[in-house]
Enzyme design. Structure first.
Site, PDB file in Angstrom:
ATOM      1  CD  GLU A  35      -2.988  -0.776  -0.066  1.00 60.66           C
ATOM      2  OE1 GLU A  35      -3.247   0.409  -0.406  1.00 60.66           O
ATOM      3  OE2 GLU A  35      -3.423  -1.756  -0.681  1.00 60.66           O
ATOM      4  CB  CYS A 190     -13.527   4.189 -13.490  1.00 63.48           C
ATOM      5  SG  CYS A 190     -14.378   5.781 -13.350  1.00 63.48           S
ATOM      6  CB  CYS A 197     -18.326   4.019 -19.954  1.00 65.52           C
ATOM      7  SG  CYS A 197     -17.439   5.469 -19.297  1.00 65.52           S
ATOM      8  CB  CYS A 200     -18.258   0.529 -16.024  1.00 66.11           C
ATOM      9  SG  CYS A 200     -18.423   1.028 -14.299  1.00 66.11           S
ATOM     10  CB  CYS A 206     -22.192   5.937 -14.091  1.00 68.73           C
ATOM     11  SG  CYS A 206     -20.868   7.171 -14.138  1.00 68.73           S
TER      12      CYS A 206
END
Length: 349
Positions: A35, A190, A197, A200, A206
């Site tokens: 991370e 995205c 899109c 997605c 959205c």
């Protein structure tokens, strides 16, 4: 569970990323390192560094007991070096204050150097399956587009709105798949440019897509002119060795090794030889190199010197004579490595 989180979890289980080196583990140390590396850095750039870093520092104890120089050496080229210094400091804190075990308490994790709210949330989600909302750059983009959030996400008002959304959407179960799904969606579909899109799982709801505003969101940070700074770097060459200096802990490239800095005027650089206690002759100027930081650009002018009589005192904790091969593998910034590689190439021609 909301429809948003339900569809995202289902998509992640079928189409998300499942074979990254730091996945399929609940080891908080391994997750923590990944991370930190992934902050402001793309997965492709992190892959090789992560595997090499974990082989050398397979545990919190091994990281804490290493020198900062060695930690920076294994981070060299990845950039944003304060991340490595904070990682090292946090490992020592874990050894001294938590008995060598990574803490499980959310607030205790945030108290460690270099760990903010979103990073801590990712760690507890993946390691302990605790439901805590994340809000990294990818997630901000997904939420801003899906819920039509106006304004630059760096503004406190906008960021606060995004945090409230992120928390409200957090499911009580399937925490790992949901958190990973948010990351995967922002990284693979995205994306900032050319979002996919049509693929997605959230496209039907959205608001950015429905109002044809996807490319406008999230709003960009207000642009400012990036200043350019100049620096001349002195490359002292003695036989098959060059001189590197350790930079101060604060400032750019803190704690890394670099060439001594000089002046634009050659005569002033020659006078600096007294400072280093060496006898040398000015050599060629190497091609100028430009390195871009977040807030400014740095034009580097490398000036070589052929050292006739070195100063033995320069081999210390803050300066060192190294062969080109040694120097290239040292804890050095990326532009310094480029200069060394060009010198190495010139030597072999």
């Amino acid at each position: 569970m909301s429809d948003f989180s339900h569809r995202l979890i289902a998509w992640q289980k079928l189409h998300g990323r499942h074979d990254l080196p730091w996945q399929n583990t609940t080891d908080p140390y391994a997750i923590w390192v990944s991370e930190i590396m992934l902050q402001q850095t793309q997965v492709a750039a992190v892959m090789g560094y992560y595997s090499k870093f974990m082989r050398r520092f397979p545990s919190i104890e091994s990281l804490a007991s290493a020198s900062q120089d060695e930690v920076l050496q294994y981070w060299s080229g990845l950039g944003y070096y304060s991340r490595a210094r904070n990682l090292h400091h946090a490992a020592m804190t874990i050894m001294s204050e938590h008995g060598g075990s990574f803490p499980q308490d959310f607030k205790a994790i945030q108290a460690l150097s270099g760990i903010g709210r979103s990073t801590a949330a990712a760690i507890v989600s993946f390691a302990f399956k605790e439901a805590q909302a994340i809000l990294d750059g990818n997630v901000k983009r997904v939420l801003a587009r899906h819920f039509l959030i106006e304004g630059w996400p760096g503004l406190p008002r906008v960021e606060s709105q995004l945090w409230q959304l992120a928390q409200s959407l957090m499911p009580a179960e399937d925490v790992v798949a949901y958190t990973q799904g948010l990351m995967d969606l922002g990284a693979t579909l995205c994306t900032r440019s050319k979002p996919k899109c049509a693929q997605c799982p959230l496209s039907v709801s959205c608001q950015g897509l429905l109002q044809q505003r996807v490319q406008d969101l999230p709003a960009l940070k207000p642009r400012k002119a990036i200043p350019t700074k100049q620096v001349t770097m002195l490359i002292f060459c003695y036989e098959d060795k060059i001189l590197l200096e350790k930079r101060p802990a604060n400032g750019i490239w803190g704690g890394l090794w670099s060439f001594p800095e000089g002046h634009d005027n050659l005569a002033d650089n020659v006078s600096m030889l007294n400072h280093f206690g060496v006898t040398a002759q000015a050599g060629m100027r190497l091609p100028k190199l430009t390195h871009t930081f977040t807030h400014f650009k740095l034009d580097i002018s490398p000036q070589t010197f052929r050292v006739i009589k070195p100063n033995a005192k320069l081999n210390s904790s803050s300066s060192r004579w190294l062969s080109l091969d040694e120097a290239i593998d040292w804890a050095i910034p990326a532009p310094i490595r480029k200069i060394l590689q060009s010198l190495q190439k010139a030597v072999t021609l």
